[in-house]
Design an enzyme around this catalytic site. Structure first.
Site, PDB file in Angstrom:
ATOM      1  N   GLU A 162       1.137  -1.065   0.073  1.00 43.53           N
ATOM      2  CA  GLU A 162      -0.191  -0.256   0.025  1.00 43.53           C
ATOM      3  C   GLU A 162       0.900   1.206   0.067  1.00 43.53           C
ATOM      4  OE1 GLU A 162      -3.443   0.908  -0.364  1.00 43.53           O
ATOM      5  OE2 GLU A 162      -2.215   2.567  -0.015  1.00 43.53           O
ATOM      6  N   GLY A 215      -6.866   1.218   3.069  1.00 49.02           N
ATOM      7  CA  GLY A 215      -8.472   0.684   2.821  1.00 49.02           C
ATOM      8  C   GLY A 215      -9.083   0.595   1.600  1.00 49.02           C
ATOM      9  N   GLY A 216      -8.109   2.653   1.495  1.00 46.10           N
ATOM     10  CA  GLY A 216      -8.366   2.451  -0.357  1.00 46.10           C
ATOM     11  C   GLY A 216      -9.467   3.760  -0.017  1.00 46.10           C
ATOM     12  N   THR A 217     -10.043   4.190  -1.229  1.00 50.32           N
ATOM     13  CA  THR A 217     -10.933   5.045  -1.757  1.00 50.32           C
ATOM     14  C   THR A 217     -11.922   4.944  -1.051  1.00 50.32           C
ATOM     15  OG1 THR A 217     -10.310   4.711  -3.737  1.00 50.32           O
ATOM     16  CG2 THR A 217     -12.071   6.239  -3.629  1.00 50.32           C
ATOM     17  N   CYS A 218     -12.850   3.909   0.393  1.00 52.22           N
ATOM     18  CA  CYS A 218     -13.952   3.280  -0.514  1.00 52.22           C
ATOM     19  C   CYS A 218     -13.692   4.142   1.405  1.00 52.22           C
ATOM     20  CB  CYS A 218     -14.264   2.408  -0.187  1.00 52.22           C
ATOM     21  SG  CYS A 218     -15.749   1.988   0.903  1.00 52.22           S
ATOM     22  N   HIS A 273     -46.106  -4.020   6.548  1.00 52.21           N
ATOM     23  CA  HIS A 273     -46.757  -2.595   6.300  1.00 52.21           C
ATOM     24  C   HIS A 273     -46.342  -2.205   7.837  1.00 52.21           C
ATOM     25  CE1 HIS A 273     -49.347   0.923   6.237  1.00 52.21           C
ATOM     26  NE2 HIS A 273     -49.270   0.155   7.295  1.00 52.21           N
TER      27      HIS A 273
HETATM   28  C1  LIG Z   1     -16.698  10.624  -3.218  1.00 53.28           C
HETATM   29  C2  LIG Z   1     -16.841   9.025  -3.339  1.00 53.28           C
HETATM   30  C3  LIG Z   1     -18.185   8.676  -2.863  1.00 53.28           C
HETATM   31  C4  LIG Z   1     -18.167   7.233  -3.139  1.00 53.28           C
HETATM   32  N1  LIG Z   1     -19.096   6.515  -3.104  1.00 53.28           N
HETATM   33  C5  LIG Z   1     -19.288   4.601  -2.873  1.00 53.28           C
HETATM   34  C6  LIG Z   1     -20.316   4.591  -2.587  1.00 53.28           C
HETATM   35  O1  LIG Z   1     -21.482   4.714  -1.500  1.00 53.28           O
HETATM   36  N2  LIG Z   1     -20.600   3.181  -2.727  1.00 53.28           N
HETATM   37  C7  LIG Z   1     -19.313   2.851  -3.386  1.00 53.28           C
HETATM   38  O2  LIG Z   1     -20.000   1.488  -3.735  1.00 53.28           O
HETATM   39  N3  LIG Z   1     -18.853   3.352  -4.354  1.00 53.28           N
HETATM   40  C8  LIG Z   1     -18.049   4.560  -4.452  1.00 53.28           C
HETATM   41  N4  LIG Z   1     -17.599   5.023  -4.377  1.00 53.28           N
HETATM   42  C9  LIG Z   1     -16.767   4.433  -5.081  1.00 53.28           C
HETATM   43  C10 LIG Z   1     -15.849   3.477  -4.296  1.00 53.28           C
HETATM   44  O3  LIG Z   1     -14.931   4.219  -3.360  1.00 53.28           O
HETATM   45  C11 LIG Z   1     -14.577   2.572  -5.559  1.00 53.28           C
HETATM   46  O4  LIG Z   1     -15.074   2.020  -6.467  1.00 53.28           O
HETATM   47  C12 LIG Z   1     -13.871   1.372  -4.223  1.00 53.28           C
HETATM   48  O5  LIG Z   1     -13.233   2.321  -3.213  1.00 53.28           O
HETATM   49  C13 LIG Z   1     -13.136   0.646  -4.995  1.00 53.28           C
HETATM   50  O6  LIG Z   1     -11.688   0.074  -4.597  1.00 53.28           O
HETATM   51  P1  LIG Z   1     -10.817  -0.170  -5.481  1.00 53.28           P
HETATM   52  O7  LIG Z   1     -10.458  -1.904  -4.587  1.00 53.28           O
HETATM   53  O8  LIG Z   1     -10.570  -0.750  -6.809  1.00 53.28           O
HETATM   54  O9  LIG Z   1      -9.735   0.523  -5.383  1.00 53.28           O
HETATM   55  P2  LIG Z   1      -9.709   1.636  -3.819  1.00 53.28           P
HETATM   56  O10 LIG Z   1     -10.649   1.566  -3.212  1.00 53.28           O
HETATM   57  O11 LIG Z   1      -9.064   2.742  -4.828  1.00 53.28           O
HETATM   58  O12 LIG Z   1      -8.016   1.158  -3.556  1.00 53.28           O
HETATM   59  C14 LIG Z   1      -6.574   1.260  -4.347  1.00 53.28           C
HETATM   60  C15 LIG Z   1      -5.225   1.031  -3.454  1.00 53.28           C
HETATM   61  O13 LIG Z   1      -4.400   0.967  -3.879  1.00 53.28           O
HETATM   62  C16 LIG Z   1      -3.744   1.666  -3.474  1.00 53.28           C
HETATM   63  N5  LIG Z   1      -2.328   2.075  -4.349  1.00 53.28           N
HETATM   64  C17 LIG Z   1      -2.292   2.479  -5.705  1.00 53.28           C
HETATM   65  N6  LIG Z   1      -1.603   3.017  -7.145  1.00 53.28           N
HETATM   66  C18 LIG Z   1      -0.498   2.228  -5.575  1.00 53.28           C
HETATM   67  C19 LIG Z   1       1.095   1.223  -6.572  1.00 53.28           C
HETATM   68  N7  LIG Z   1       1.312   1.564  -7.583  1.00 53.28           N
HETATM   69  N8  LIG Z   1       1.834   0.492  -5.363  1.00 53.28           N
HETATM   70  C20 LIG Z   1       1.319   0.724  -3.466  1.00 53.28           C
HETATM   71  N9  LIG Z   1      -0.646   1.018  -3.369  1.00 53.28           N
HETATM   72  C21 LIG Z   1      -1.006   1.459  -4.612  1.00 53.28           C
HETATM   73  C22 LIG Z   1      -4.002   3.853  -3.597  1.00 53.28           C
HETATM   74  O14 LIG Z   1      -3.335   4.009  -2.316  1.00 53.28           O
HETATM   75  C23 LIG Z   1      -5.373   2.200  -2.535  1.00 53.28           C
HETATM   76  O15 LIG Z   1      -5.184   2.520  -1.786  1.00 53.28           O
HETATM   77  C24 LIG Z   1     -17.231   6.028  -4.834  1.00 53.28           C
HETATM   78  C25 LIG Z   1     -15.708   6.496  -4.597  1.00 53.28           C
HETATM   79  C26 LIG Z   1     -15.798   8.792  -4.100  1.00 53.28           C
HETATM   80  C27 LIG Z   1     -14.336   9.375  -5.132  1.00 53.28           C
END
Ligand SMILES: Cc1cc2nc3c(=O)[nH]c(=O)nc-3n(C[C@H](O)[C@H](O)[C@H](O)COP(=O)(O)OP(=O)(O)OC[C@H]3O[C@@H](n4cnc5c(N)ncnc54)[C@H](O)[C@@H]3O)c2cc1C
Length: 466
Positions: free
Chosen positions: A34, A39-42, A440
């Site tokens: 990482e 935990g990434g984006t979500c 209901h």
């Molecule tokens: C504002 C917003 C609201 C959202 N709301 C919702 C919602 O309500 N419901 C829903 O289902 N989805 C929602 N989403 C979408 C959801 O967040 C994403 O679809 C989901 O997080 C994707 O998960 P993922 O595992 O593909 O990647 P991510 O969660 O993006 O994780 C990828 C990880 O990889 C790491 N990484 C990247 N490149 C490298 C590298 N070269 N080396 C090491 N680490 C790296 C990053 O740092 C990150 O931690 C929302 C998105 C946003 C932006």
């Protein structure tokens, strides 16, 4: 230092950590990498923090409406520092939970840093070179910063930097009238900001049916959000007290003055700095990693899961990707991406729950179809709650009797949609649900009623009569 593993997982988003857990649990020696926040984006800048803030915005809205319910709440003020602190606490606990789970996992080594392919089965990470026969890419995506004139000279926010906002923007201008822009727009309006949403298309969330899009337009406008559609040649310029956004619209003022600018014009995959060329992994023209129905890339032993493969864009699709890969690799269960049915929600208030095809897609499919609709003003639970905006719409295949798709824009729409989704997965005829006895008073109790009043889908577009 060179180290070899049975499996390397790049990214700790929604697919990587559970996959690392399954692989390590099966006895493999696993490395997970990482570069930023566990935990990434979500967890950190997407679903969890935004839905936490949507909850604060809902509380503000209901406090202002309290008198309608016979409740005297007094003047309502919003403490943005508290809103952010609550968000940080919930999202922070989730991120820490992922981190400590991974760091405590047997057979799993956590690396922190940026991973880059050096060769098909080699990944570099600072001074380290990791090798494995199986590599799983779960690198997610980030906000697109568009090629917009003037952007180099102004400060702007994205979904990530919005997470640091602990003050009330006087006037938030949001470029992008789709899912992310609308959620931020409504929540900041409810916190007390002036909000203008600028959208290039003639209507908001233009992938949705026109009636859904127009109903959402009315909901947002009724809360005082200004909507500038058909905005062409959008430009930004610095002003002493903020930012000016030129919209060149066909009507309305040609320039807006805001205090802050949020860009919400889409997402792009984090594949540009991953060394995919060294690994020989194919990408499409937009940078998404090309995968087959079981999420295998063109290079044997390399898979891509989650947002970076362009097959989902949601947390549940990323998690489903994990389930598909784990089932194929470890359980001898040939699950596929094509098994899944489109499902998602838009978390404005009231929310939009979606499953399967839109009405437009059904019409374009040429199928003989039936449609049932009902406004939320005729849903008892919505009336009792004083939340009657929106409508239910269900589409059914006239020949097979299977449910083709549904939109529930209304209170609890994000939950009630699952009743339909599960019947769709069961491939059962709609009559199964039509005869079911629902509780209901709920929104779901009206779904059998809607299914009992289906009519042939008229042939012309946009004629659902909602
Ligand atoms: C504002 C917003 C609201 C959202 N709301 C919702 C919602 O309500 N419901 C829903 O289902 N989805 C929602 N989403 C979408 C959801 O967040 C994403 O679809 C989901 O997080 C994707 O998960 P993922 O595992 O593909 O990647 P991510 O969660 O993006 O994780 C990828 C990880 O990889 C790491 N990484 C990247 N490149 C490298 C590298 N070269 N080396 C090491 N680490 C790296 C990053 O740092 C990150 O931690 C929302 C998105 C946003 C932006």
């Amino acid at each position: 230092m060179k180290r070899s593993y049975d499996a390397i997982v790049i990214g700790t988003g929604q697919a990587g950590p559970p996959l690392a857990g399954r692989l390590a649990g099966s006895g493999m020696k696993v490395a997970i990498i990482e570069r930023k926040l566990f935990g990434g984006t979500c967890v950190n800048t997407g679903c969890i923090p935004t839905k936490t803030m949507v909850a604060s915005a809902y509380a503000a809205r209901m406090a202002r409406r309290a008198a309608e319910y016979g409740v005297n709440a007094g003047p309502v003020t919003v403490d943005m520092k508290q809103v952010k602190a609550r968000k940080d606490d919930i999202s922070g606990r989730s991120s820490t939970g992922v981190e400590s789970w991974l760091k405590g996992m047997q057979n799993c080594t956590v690396y922190e840093g940026h991973a880059r392919f050096a060769a098909p089965h080699q990944v570099t990470l600072g001074e380290d070179l990791l090798t494995a026969d199986r590599i799983f890419i779960n690198v997610g995506g980030r906000a697109v910063v568009p090629d917009m004139r003037g952007l180099d000279h102004v400060d702007f926010l994205t979904n990530s930097s919005m997470m640091r906002v602990d003050f009330l923007p006087r006037h938030l201008v949001i470029v992008g009238g789709s899912y992310i822009g609308l959620e931020f727009g409504q929540m900041f309006r409810r916190f007390g900001s002036e909000v203008t949403i600028v959208e290039m298309a003639p209507r908001l969330i233009h992938r949705e049916d026109e009636d859904v899009s127009l109903a959402i337009h009315d909901i947002l406008q009724a809360e005082g959000i200004r909507l500038r559609l058909n905005a062409k040649c959008i430009r930004a310029a610095k002003r002493d007290d903020g930012v000016a956004v030129s919209v060149d619209c066909t009507d309305g003022e040609p320039e807006l003055q805001g205090s802050h600018l949020l860009l919400a014009v889409g997402r792009r995959p984090n594949t540009d700095d991953l060394g995919l060329e060294e690994a020989g992994v194919n990408q499409d023209p937009r940078g998404y990693i090309v995968v087959d129905d079981q999420l295998r890339t063109n290079v044997p032993g390399i898979w891509a899961l989650g947002d970076c493969n362009g097959k989902g864009g949601f947390t549940h699709t990323a998690y489903n990707d994990f389930e598909i890969v784990a089932a194929n690799l470890l359980d001898n269960d040939p699950r596929r991406v094509s098994d899944r049915i489109t499902a998602y929600a838009l978390y404005i208030d009231p929310p939009l729950g979606r499953a399967g095809l839109t009405e437009t897609e059904v019409r374009n499919s040429g199928k003989r179809a039936l449609i049932g609709t009902r406004p939320m003003t005729r849903v008892g639970r919505a009336v009792e709650k004083g939340e009657t905006q929106g409508f239910i719409k269900i589409l059914v295949d006239a020949d097979s009797k299977q449910i083709l798709g549904a939109s529930i824009l209304g209170t609890s729409g994000d939950e009630a949609i699952h009743t339909l989704l599960d019947v769709m997965y069961a491939r059962a005829p709609y009559t199964v649900m039509q005869r079911a006895m629902h509780i209901h008073p709920t929104v779901s109790e009206l779904l059998p009623t809607v299914l009992g009043e289906l009519k042939p889908l008229a042939s012309q577009l946009g004629a659902s009569g909602t």
